[in-house]
Motif scaffolding. Structure first.
Motif, PDB file in Angstrom:
ATOM      1  N   THR A  42       0.810  -1.226   0.000  1.00 45.72           N
ATOM      2  CA  THR A  42       0.000   0.000   0.000  1.00 45.72           C
ATOM      3  C   THR A  42       0.840   1.271   0.000  1.00 45.72           C
ATOM      4  OG1 THR A  42      -0.143  -0.141   2.429  1.00 45.72           O
ATOM      5  CG2 THR A  42      -1.931  -1.140   1.167  1.00 45.72           C
ATOM      6  N   VAL A  43       2.137   1.146  -0.256  1.00 46.98           N
ATOM      7  CA  VAL A  43       3.014   2.310  -0.167  1.00 46.98           C
ATOM      8  C   VAL A  43       2.644   3.384  -1.186  1.00 46.98           C
ATOM      9  CG1 VAL A  43       4.796   1.368  -1.714  1.00 46.98           C
ATOM     10  CG2 VAL A  43       5.419   3.066   0.033  1.00 46.98           C
ATOM     11  N   GLU A  44       2.223   2.983  -2.370  1.00 44.76           N
ATOM     12  CA  GLU A  44       1.882   3.991  -3.379  1.00 44.76           C
ATOM     13  C   GLU A  44       0.720   4.863  -2.903  1.00 44.76           C
ATOM     14  OE1 GLU A  44       1.205   4.446  -8.182  1.00 44.76           O
ATOM     15  OE2 GLU A  44       1.032   2.457  -7.262  1.00 44.76           O
ATOM     16  N   GLU A  45      -0.282   4.221  -2.326  1.00 41.83           N
ATOM     17  CA  GLU A  45      -1.422   4.975  -1.799  1.00 41.83           C
ATOM     18  C   GLU A  45      -0.986   5.922  -0.689  1.00 41.83           C
ATOM     19  OE1 GLU A  45      -5.576   4.024   0.642  1.00 41.83           O
ATOM     20  OE2 GLU A  45      -4.509   2.424  -0.404  1.00 41.83           O
ATOM     21  N   ALA A  46      -0.023   5.485   0.117  1.00 43.12           N
ATOM     22  CA  ALA A  46       0.408   6.281   1.268  1.00 43.12           C
ATOM     23  C   ALA A  46       1.162   7.544   0.866  1.00 43.12           C
ATOM     24  CB  ALA A  46       1.281   5.432   2.193  1.00 43.12           C
ATOM     25  N   ILE A  47       1.872   7.492  -0.257  1.00 33.87           N
ATOM     26  CA  ILE A  47       2.733   8.625  -0.618  1.00 33.87           C
ATOM     27  C   ILE A  47       2.290   9.357  -1.872  1.00 33.87           C
ATOM     28  CG2 ILE A  47       4.722   7.503   0.449  1.00 33.87           C
ATOM     29  CD1 ILE A  47       5.746   6.907  -2.403  1.00 33.87           C
ATOM     30  N   SER A  48       1.233   8.891  -2.530  1.00 39.11           N
ATOM     31  CA  SER A  48       0.880   9.413  -3.853  1.00 39.11           C
ATOM     32  C   SER A  48       0.543  10.905  -3.842  1.00 39.11           C
ATOM     33  CB  SER A  48      -0.297   8.627  -4.438  1.00 39.11           C
ATOM     34  OG  SER A  48      -1.432   8.718  -3.591  1.00 39.11           O
ATOM     35  N   ASP A  49       0.061  11.419  -2.719  1.00 36.57           N
ATOM     36  CA  ASP A  49      -0.233  12.855  -2.657  1.00 36.57           C
ATOM     37  C   ASP A  49       1.032  13.699  -2.580  1.00 36.57           C
ATOM     38  OD1 ASP A  49      -2.930  12.385  -2.751  1.00 36.57           O
ATOM     39  OD2 ASP A  49      -3.243  12.560  -0.585  1.00 36.57           O
ATOM     40  N   LEU A  50       2.140  13.060  -2.259  1.00 34.27           N
ATOM     41  CA  LEU A  50       3.397  13.790  -2.067  1.00 34.27           C
ATOM     42  C   LEU A  50       4.326  13.638  -3.268  1.00 34.27           C
ATOM     43  CD1 LEU A  50       4.859  15.520   0.005  1.00 34.27           C
ATOM     44  CD2 LEU A  50       5.816  13.431   1.002  1.00 34.27           C
ATOM     45  N   VAL A  51       4.607  12.399  -3.637  1.00 33.84           N
ATOM     46  CA  VAL A  51       5.505  12.138  -4.771  1.00 33.84           C
ATOM     47  C   VAL A  51       5.029  10.900  -5.514  1.00 33.84           C
ATOM     48  CG1 VAL A  51       7.553  13.151  -3.681  1.00 33.84           C
ATOM     49  CG2 VAL A  51       7.060  10.721  -3.374  1.00 33.84           C
ATOM     50  N   PRO A  52       5.363  10.778  -6.803  1.00 36.45           N
ATOM     51  CA  PRO A  52       5.082   9.533  -7.520  1.00 36.45           C
ATOM     52  C   PRO A  52       5.885   8.383  -6.925  1.00 36.45           C
ATOM     53  CG  PRO A  52       5.622  11.325  -9.042  1.00 36.45           C
ATOM     54  CD  PRO A  52       5.976  11.807  -7.660  1.00 36.45           C
ATOM     55  N   LEU A  53       5.339   7.187  -7.008  1.00 38.58           N
ATOM     56  CA  LEU A  53       6.009   6.029  -6.431  1.00 38.58           C
ATOM     57  C   LEU A  53       7.402   5.836  -7.025  1.00 38.58           C
ATOM     58  CD1 LEU A  53       5.951   3.526  -4.621  1.00 38.58           C
ATOM     59  CD2 LEU A  53       4.861   2.290  -6.513  1.00 38.58           C
ATOM     60  N   ASP A  54       7.530   5.981  -8.331  1.00 36.38           N
ATOM     61  CA  ASP A  54       8.824   5.764  -8.969  1.00 36.38           C
ATOM     62  C   ASP A  54       9.875   6.737  -8.434  1.00 36.38           C
ATOM     63  OD1 ASP A  54      10.593   4.671 -11.140  1.00 36.38           O
ATOM     64  OD2 ASP A  54      10.508   6.761 -11.774  1.00 36.38           O
ATOM     65  N   LEU A  55       9.482   7.968  -8.168  1.00 37.88           N
ATOM     66  CA  LEU A  55      10.433   8.942  -7.628  1.00 37.88           C
ATOM     67  C   LEU A  55      10.875   8.534  -6.237  1.00 37.88           C
ATOM     68  CD1 LEU A  55      12.005  11.553  -7.809  1.00 37.88           C
ATOM     69  CD2 LEU A  55       9.938  12.803  -7.145  1.00 37.88           C
ATOM     70  N   TYR A  56       9.954   8.030  -5.425  1.00 39.88           N
ATOM     71  CA  TYR A  56      10.354   7.570  -4.096  1.00 39.88           C
ATOM     72  C   TYR A  56      11.320   6.398  -4.187  1.00 39.88           C
ATOM     73  CZ  TYR A  56      10.521   4.822   0.094  1.00 39.88           C
ATOM     74  OH  TYR A  56      10.992   4.087   1.148  1.00 39.88           O
ATOM     75  N   MET A  57      11.013   5.413  -5.040  1.00 37.89           N
ATOM     76  CA  MET A  57      11.874   4.238  -5.142  1.00 37.89           C
ATOM     77  C   MET A  57      13.269   4.636  -5.614  1.00 37.89           C
ATOM     78  SD  MET A  57       9.844   2.039  -3.949  1.00 37.89           S
ATOM     79  CE  MET A  57      10.820   0.547  -4.119  1.00 37.89           C
ATOM     80  N   ARG A  58      13.358   5.574  -6.543  1.00 38.23           N
ATOM     81  CA  ARG A  58      14.670   6.033  -6.997  1.00 38.23           C
ATOM     82  C   ARG A  58      15.399   6.788  -5.887  1.00 38.23           C
ATOM     83  NH1 ARG A  58      14.152   9.444 -12.128  1.00 38.23           N
ATOM     84  NH2 ARG A  58      12.022   9.828 -11.444  1.00 38.23           N
ATOM     85  N   SER A  59      14.659   7.545  -5.083  1.00 36.39           N
ATOM     86  CA  SER A  59      15.299   8.270  -3.986  1.00 36.39           C
ATOM     87  C   SER A  59      15.751   7.306  -2.887  1.00 36.39           C
ATOM     88  CB  SER A  59      14.352   9.330  -3.415  1.00 36.39           C
ATOM     89  OG  SER A  59      13.265   8.743  -2.735  1.00 36.39           O
ATOM     90  N   TYR A  60      14.988   6.236  -2.676  1.00 32.60           N
ATOM     91  CA  TYR A  60      15.389   5.219  -1.692  1.00 32.60           C
ATOM     92  C   TYR A  60      16.668   4.527  -2.156  1.00 32.60           C
ATOM     93  CZ  TYR A  60      14.947   1.241   1.519  1.00 32.60           C
ATOM     94  OH  TYR A  60      15.176   0.304   2.475  1.00 32.60           O
ATOM     95  N   ARG A  61      16.738   4.247  -3.441  1.00 33.71           N
ATOM     96  CA  ARG A  61      17.954   3.650  -4.000  1.00 33.71           C
ATOM     97  C   ARG A  61      19.134   4.612  -3.843  1.00 33.71           C
ATOM     98  NH1 ARG A  61      18.481  -0.508  -7.948  1.00 33.71           N
ATOM     99  NH2 ARG A  61      20.436  -0.407  -9.136  1.00 33.71           N
ATOM    100  N   LEU A  62      18.875   5.900  -4.006  1.00 32.96           N
ATOM    101  CA  LEU A  62      19.921   6.903  -3.812  1.00 32.96           C
ATOM    102  C   LEU A  62      20.444   6.873  -2.380  1.00 32.96           C
ATOM    103  CD1 LEU A  62      21.368   9.508  -5.070  1.00 32.96           C
ATOM    104  CD2 LEU A  62      19.586  10.781  -3.855  1.00 32.96           C
ATOM    105  N   ILE A  63      19.540   6.776  -1.413  1.00 37.23           N
ATOM    106  CA  ILE A  63      19.943   6.703  -0.001  1.00 37.23           C
ATOM    107  C   ILE A  63      20.867   5.516   0.219  1.00 37.23           C
ATOM    108  CG2 ILE A  63      19.102   6.227   2.331  1.00 37.23           C
ATOM    109  CD1 ILE A  63      16.613   7.914   1.602  1.00 37.23           C
ATOM    110  N   GLU A  64      20.491   4.375  -0.360  1.00 39.65           N
ATOM    111  CA  GLU A  64      21.269   3.149  -0.170  1.00 39.65           C
ATOM    112  C   GLU A  64      22.638   3.209  -0.842  1.00 39.65           C
ATOM    113  OE1 GLU A  64      20.740   0.458   1.591  1.00 39.65           O
ATOM    114  OE2 GLU A  64      18.738   0.956   2.345  1.00 39.65           O
ATOM    115  N   SER A  65      22.813   4.094  -1.809  1.00 40.50           N
ATOM    116  CA  SER A  65      24.064   4.123  -2.570  1.00 40.50           C
ATOM    117  C   SER A  65      24.916   5.368  -2.312  1.00 40.50           C
ATOM    118  CB  SER A  65      23.755   4.031  -4.073  1.00 40.50           C
ATOM    119  OG  SER A  65      22.959   5.121  -4.503  1.00 40.50           O
ATOM    120  N   THR A  66      24.456   6.245  -1.427  1.00 45.17           N
ATOM    121  CA  THR A  66      25.198   7.475  -1.123  1.00 45.17           C
ATOM    122  C   THR A  66      25.742   7.394   0.301  1.00 45.17           C
ATOM    123  OG1 THR A  66      23.730   8.747  -2.577  1.00 45.17           O
ATOM    124  CG2 THR A  66      25.069   9.981  -0.994  1.00 45.17           C
ATOM    125  N   PRO A  67      27.062   7.316   0.480  1.00 44.19           N
ATOM    126  CA  PRO A  67      27.622   7.120   1.829  1.00 44.19           C
ATOM    127  C   PRO A  67      27.098   8.096   2.876  1.00 44.19           C
ATOM    128  CG  PRO A  67      29.330   6.832   0.184  1.00 44.19           C
ATOM    129  CD  PRO A  67      28.107   7.310  -0.554  1.00 44.19           C
TER     130      PRO A  67
END
Length: 219
Positions: free
Chosen positions: A107-132
């Protein structure tokens, strides 16, 4: 009593909606810039310029770049905690946490859809995991989240978390798996929600076998 508000002042509700739109625009612009050119390479001025506001306006909504980088992650973590709160009392700790995290991904898309698109969140999460620099913050924040979850689990089980070590031990095992799956997912080619959900489920189901006395026996 007469209304002392200046005639030109917009209604309070309209002002709040405008503030929310500005904050959301800054957040989306920041995430897009972080992904495009790197977190450390992006400046606050660039984020503000992307929304056509001043640096001062940025700081009305966010204390720094770190706060904006984790704004959606805060929402996702709160979404998981809410899912854990809603699990049936009869479920054991691991079952409740496992069910809650899988339901949260569903249900994550429903939870964040008013703020950001799901794809943008997933890419930002990947950024967190790859940025020291961001990963170090993420690990620190994860420790704080562990304590929050441990206290919730203790409350569910009617235990005193400061006397009984089991809630913290259980949560440490659970969040350890979450960190492993996040890291491996971030290194993979499939950045979808389905991929991280699938990996989460597989790895959580290995907690029991991983704690078995003899790994050489067939599972």
């Amino acid at each position: 009593m007469t209304d002392q508000r200046p005639a030109s002042a917009p209604p309070a509700g309209l002002r709040e909606r405008k503030k929310q739109r500005t904050r959301d625009a800054l957040l989306r612009a920041a995430l897009l810039l972080f992904i495009a050119q790197g977190y450390e390479e992006t400046t606050v001025d660039e984020i503000a310029d992307a929304v056509d506001v001043s640096q001062r306006t940025f700081f009305r909504y966010f204390a720094n770049k770190e706060e904006v980088a984790f704004a959606v992650q805060d929402l996702v973590e709160s979404h998981f905690v809410a899912a854990l709160h809603s699990r049936p009392p009869a479920e054991g700790p691991f079952e409740a946490m496992r069910s809650a995290v899988l339901a949260a991904w569903d249900t994550v898309e429903e939870a964040i859809s008013d703020l950001v698109p799901l794809d943008l969140y997933m890419r930002s999460y990947r950024l967190i995991e790859s940025t020291p620099a961001l990963l170090a913050v993420h690990l620190r924040r994860s420790t704080e989240l562990e304590e929050r979850i441990a206290r919730l689990i203790a409350e569910r089980e009617g235990l005193d978390v400061d006397v009984d070590p089991r809630p913290r031990v259980a949560v440490a095992a659970f969040t350890g798996v979450m960190r492993v799956t996040g890291r491996l997912w971030g290194q993979g080619e499939d950045t979808s929600v389905a991929a991280i959900r699938r990996m989460t489920e597989v790895y959580l189901d290995q907690i029991g076998p991983a704690l078995a006395a003899d790994w050489r026996r067939p599972v």
